[in-house]
Design a protein around this motif. Structure first.
Motif, PDB file in Angstrom:
ATOM      1  N   THR A  53       0.835  -1.203   0.000  1.00  0.00           N
ATOM      2  CA  THR A  53       0.000   0.000   0.000  1.00  0.00           C
ATOM      3  C   THR A  53       0.865   1.247   0.000  1.00  0.00           C
ATOM      4  O   THR A  53       0.572   2.234  -0.691  1.00  0.00           O
ATOM      5  N   ALA A  54       1.954   1.223   0.765  1.00  0.00           N
ATOM      6  CA  ALA A  54       2.881   2.354   0.795  1.00  0.00           C
ATOM      7  C   ALA A  54       3.517   2.567  -0.570  1.00  0.00           C
ATOM      8  O   ALA A  54       3.718   3.708  -1.010  1.00  0.00           O
ATOM      9  N   PHE A  55       3.846   1.469  -1.274  1.00  0.00           N
ATOM     10  CA  PHE A  55       4.419   1.578  -2.616  1.00  0.00           C
ATOM     11  C   PHE A  55       3.465   2.285  -3.569  1.00  0.00           C
ATOM     12  O   PHE A  55       3.896   3.029  -4.463  1.00  0.00           O
ATOM     13  N   MET A  56       2.170   2.070  -3.393  1.00  0.00           N
ATOM     14  CA  MET A  56       1.175   2.605  -4.318  1.00  0.00           C
ATOM     15  C   MET A  56       0.705   4.008  -3.957  1.00  0.00           C
ATOM     16  O   MET A  56      -0.004   4.649  -4.735  1.00  0.00           O
ATOM     17  N   LEU A  57       1.066   4.508  -2.786  1.00  0.00           N
ATOM     18  CA  LEU A  57       0.589   5.817  -2.330  1.00  0.00           C
ATOM     19  C   LEU A  57       0.846   6.963  -3.311  1.00  0.00           C
ATOM     20  O   LEU A  57      -0.036   7.801  -3.526  1.00  0.00           O
ATOM     21  N   PRO A  58       2.047   7.070  -3.910  1.00  0.00           N
ATOM     22  CA  PRO A  58       2.275   8.193  -4.836  1.00  0.00           C
ATOM     23  C   PRO A  58       1.309   8.234  -6.010  1.00  0.00           C
ATOM     24  O   PRO A  58       1.141   9.284  -6.641  1.00  0.00           O
ATOM     25  N   LEU A  59       0.661   7.095  -6.276  1.00  0.00           N
ATOM     26  CA  LEU A  59      -0.287   7.050  -7.387  1.00  0.00           C
ATOM     27  C   LEU A  59      -1.585   7.765  -7.060  1.00  0.00           C
ATOM     28  O   LEU A  59      -2.270   8.266  -7.964  1.00  0.00           O
ATOM     29  N   VAL A  60      -1.937   7.834  -5.780  1.00  0.00           N
ATOM     30  CA  VAL A  60      -3.212   8.432  -5.387  1.00  0.00           C
ATOM     31  C   VAL A  60      -3.054   9.742  -4.614  1.00  0.00           C
ATOM     32  O   VAL A  60      -4.019  10.505  -4.507  1.00  0.00           O
ATOM     33  N   LEU A  61      -1.881   9.999  -4.081  1.00  0.00           N
ATOM     34  CA  LEU A  61      -1.666  11.254  -3.364  1.00  0.00           C
ATOM     35  C   LEU A  61      -1.608  12.424  -4.340  1.00  0.00           C
ATOM     36  O   LEU A  61      -1.128  12.272  -5.469  1.00  0.00           O
ATOM     37  N   PRO A  62      -2.071  13.605  -3.936  1.00  0.00           N
ATOM     38  CA  PRO A  62      -1.908  14.793  -4.785  1.00  0.00           C
ATOM     39  C   PRO A  62      -0.422  15.033  -5.052  1.00  0.00           C
ATOM     40  O   PRO A  62       0.404  14.884  -4.132  1.00  0.00           O
ATOM     41  N   PRO A  63      -0.054  15.381  -6.274  1.00  0.00           N
ATOM     42  CA  PRO A  63       1.369  15.606  -6.592  1.00  0.00           C
ATOM     43  C   PRO A  63       2.038  16.639  -5.696  1.00  0.00           C
ATOM     44  O   PRO A  63       3.224  16.525  -5.394  1.00  0.00           O
ATOM     45  N   THR A  64       1.269  17.629  -5.246  1.00  0.00           N
ATOM     46  CA  THR A  64       1.858  18.638  -4.375  1.00  0.00           C
ATOM     47  C   THR A  64       2.227  18.046  -3.013  1.00  0.00           C
ATOM     48  O   THR A  64       3.185  18.497  -2.381  1.00  0.00           O
ATOM     49  N   VAL A  65       1.472  17.044  -2.567  1.00  0.00           N
ATOM     50  CA  VAL A  65       1.807  16.371  -1.310  1.00  0.00           C
ATOM     51  C   VAL A  65       3.113  15.597  -1.470  1.00  0.00           C
ATOM     52  O   VAL A  65       3.997  15.647  -0.612  1.00  0.00           O
ATOM     53  N   VAL A  66       3.236  14.887  -2.600  1.00  0.00           N
ATOM     54  CA  VAL A  66       4.476  14.165  -2.891  1.00  0.00           C
ATOM     55  C   VAL A  66       5.640  15.145  -2.966  1.00  0.00           C
ATOM     56  O   VAL A  66       6.717  14.902  -2.413  1.00  0.00           O
ATOM     57  N   GLY A  67       5.413  16.273  -3.638  1.00  0.00           N
ATOM     58  CA  GLY A  67       6.462  17.273  -3.758  1.00  0.00           C
ATOM     59  C   GLY A  67       6.867  17.860  -2.422  1.00  0.00           C
ATOM     60  O   GLY A  67       8.055  18.085  -2.167  1.00  0.00           O
ATOM     61  N   PHE A  68       5.886  18.102  -1.558  1.00  0.00           N
ATOM     62  CA  PHE A  68       6.190  18.660  -0.239  1.00  0.00           C
ATOM     63  C   PHE A  68       7.023  17.683   0.594  1.00  0.00           C
ATOM     64  O   PHE A  68       7.993  18.081   1.261  1.00  0.00           O
ATOM     65  N   ILE A  69       6.644  16.409   0.555  1.00  0.00           N
ATOM     66  CA  ILE A  69       7.396  15.397   1.302  1.00  0.00           C
ATOM     67  C   ILE A  69       8.832  15.315   0.789  1.00  0.00           C
ATOM     68  O   ILE A  69       9.791  15.256   1.577  1.00  0.00           O
ATOM     69  N   LEU A  70       9.000  15.333  -0.525  1.00  0.00           N
ATOM     70  CA  LEU A  70      10.346  15.299  -1.103  1.00  0.00           C
ATOM     71  C   LEU A  70      11.132  16.555  -0.743  1.00  0.00           C
ATOM     72  O   LEU A  70      12.344  16.494  -0.508  1.00  0.00           O
ATOM     73  N   LEU A  71      10.426  17.682  -0.694  1.00  0.00           N
ATOM     74  CA  LEU A  71      11.084  18.938  -0.325  1.00  0.00           C
ATOM     75  C   LEU A  71      11.610  18.875   1.104  1.00  0.00           C
ATOM     76  O   LEU A  71      12.718  19.342   1.389  1.00  0.00           O
ATOM     77  N   VAL A  72      10.820  18.294   1.991  1.00  0.00           N
ATOM     78  CA  VAL A  72      11.246  18.141   3.390  1.00  0.00           C
ATOM     79  C   VAL A  72      12.422  17.169   3.492  1.00  0.00           C
ATOM     80  O   VAL A  72      13.393  17.412   4.220  1.00  0.00           O
ATOM     81  N   LEU A  73      12.354  16.070   2.738  1.00  0.00           N
ATOM     82  CA  LEU A  73      13.396  15.049   2.820  1.00  0.00           C
ATOM     83  C   LEU A  73      14.708  15.479   2.175  1.00  0.00           C
ATOM     84  O   LEU A  73      15.793  15.118   2.648  1.00  0.00           O
ATOM     85  N   GLY A  75      15.475  18.847   1.201  1.00  0.00           N
ATOM     86  CA  GLY A  75      15.795  20.266   1.357  1.00  0.00           C
ATOM     87  C   GLY A  75      17.145  20.488   2.007  1.00  0.00           C
ATOM     88  O   GLY A  75      17.724  19.588   2.632  1.00  0.00           O
ATOM     89  N   ARG A  76      17.635  21.694   1.922  1.00  0.00           N
ATOM     90  CA  ARG A  76      18.975  22.022   2.421  1.00  0.00           C
ATOM     91  C   ARG A  76      19.062  21.949   3.945  1.00  0.00           C
ATOM     92  O   ARG A  76      20.153  21.879   4.500  1.00  0.00           O
ATOM     93  N   LYS A  77      17.911  21.940   4.623  1.00  0.00           N
ATOM     94  CA  LYS A  77      17.911  21.833   6.082  1.00  0.00           C
ATOM     95  C   LYS A  77      17.788  20.393   6.566  1.00  0.00           C
ATOM     96  O   LYS A  77      17.922  20.133   7.761  1.00  0.00           O
TER      97      LYS A  77
END
Length: 227
Positions: A53-73, A75-77
């Motif tokens: 289910t975790a593998f499939m999450l990016p398929l149903v999550l809003p792209p901005t949510v995926v982008g925000f998570i990647l930004l946090v992971l 990011g320069r901080k």
């Protein structure tokens, strides 16, 4: 649409970058997707359904949510972001590699699910026959499982490519929209529409429709010449 008004020097860079990002990210997603799908289709363990289910999450999550998570992971901080910057002397955020990472994440579920279905459809007796004559797991995978799942592999790669080609939200969040550096076709279309440049918007839209149509058409080629 006035074709003579098209600035080809502006038109081509997003197209080239989109193709580069889509090709590289679909290859990376294919490697990981094939490895994980083969392992998951051949093993059973407690909590497997939650992991899938975790593998499939990016398929149903809003792209901005995926982008925000990647930004946090990344990011320069973040620890990971600082580690990457220390190694490459440059942050990954707002680089074309950020676009590749975003595309890999959103393309992976399609690749994984397609390859898992392909591996699940293989007759296990054929793999067992290979093992019975001394083949190790790598040889079984390389010479039996992967060739038999060849059509699924082609479909997975093409679907991953098409998904990466059209990625917008997550890419915009972590790669930005820097002309000539991180601007892909979807982000270029957004800017063109926002600025009222309908000609360029239509040209970029047409290009991505044509490319996506060709890629999807390849997945529908009949087997053995039959429709």
């Amino acid at each position: 649409m006035n074709v003579s008004a098209i600035d080809w020097a502006v038109f081509w860079p997003p197209v080239r970058l989109s193709l580069q990002v889509a090709l590289l990210s679909s290859m990376i997603a294919a490697v990981f997707g094939i490895a994980v799908a083969w392992k998951m289709s051949r093993t059973s363990f407690r909590g497997k359904i939650f992991l899938e289910t975790a593998f499939m999450l990016p398929l149903v999550l809003p792209p901005t949510v995926v982008g925000f998570i990647l930004l946090v992971l990344l990011g320069r901080k973040s620890v990971l972001g600082q580690w990457i910057e220390a190694i490459f002397s440059a942050p990954v955020i707002f680089s074309w590699w950020a676009a590749v990472i975003a595309s890999v994440v959103v393309a992976f579920p399609l690749v994984y699910q397609t390859m898992k279905s392909g591996f699940s459809g293989i007759d296990k007796d054929l793999e067992d026959a290979g093992r019975s004559i001394g083949a190790n797991e790598w040889q079984v995978f390389r010479y039996i499982s992967l060739p038999l799942a060849g059509r699924a592999l082609m479909t997975a790669f093409i679907l991953g490519f098409a998904r990466a080609l059209g990625e917008f939200g997550a890419t915009l969040m972590i790669a930005g929209n820097i002309p000539g550096k991180t601007q892909t076709v979807p982000t270029a279309i957004y800017v063109a529409v926002d600025s009222g440049n309908q000609t360029m918007a239509w040209m970029w839209t047409g290009s991505i429709i044509i490319i996506s149509f060709i890629m999807l058409l390849l997945t529908r080629q009949p087997r053995d010449g039959k429709a």
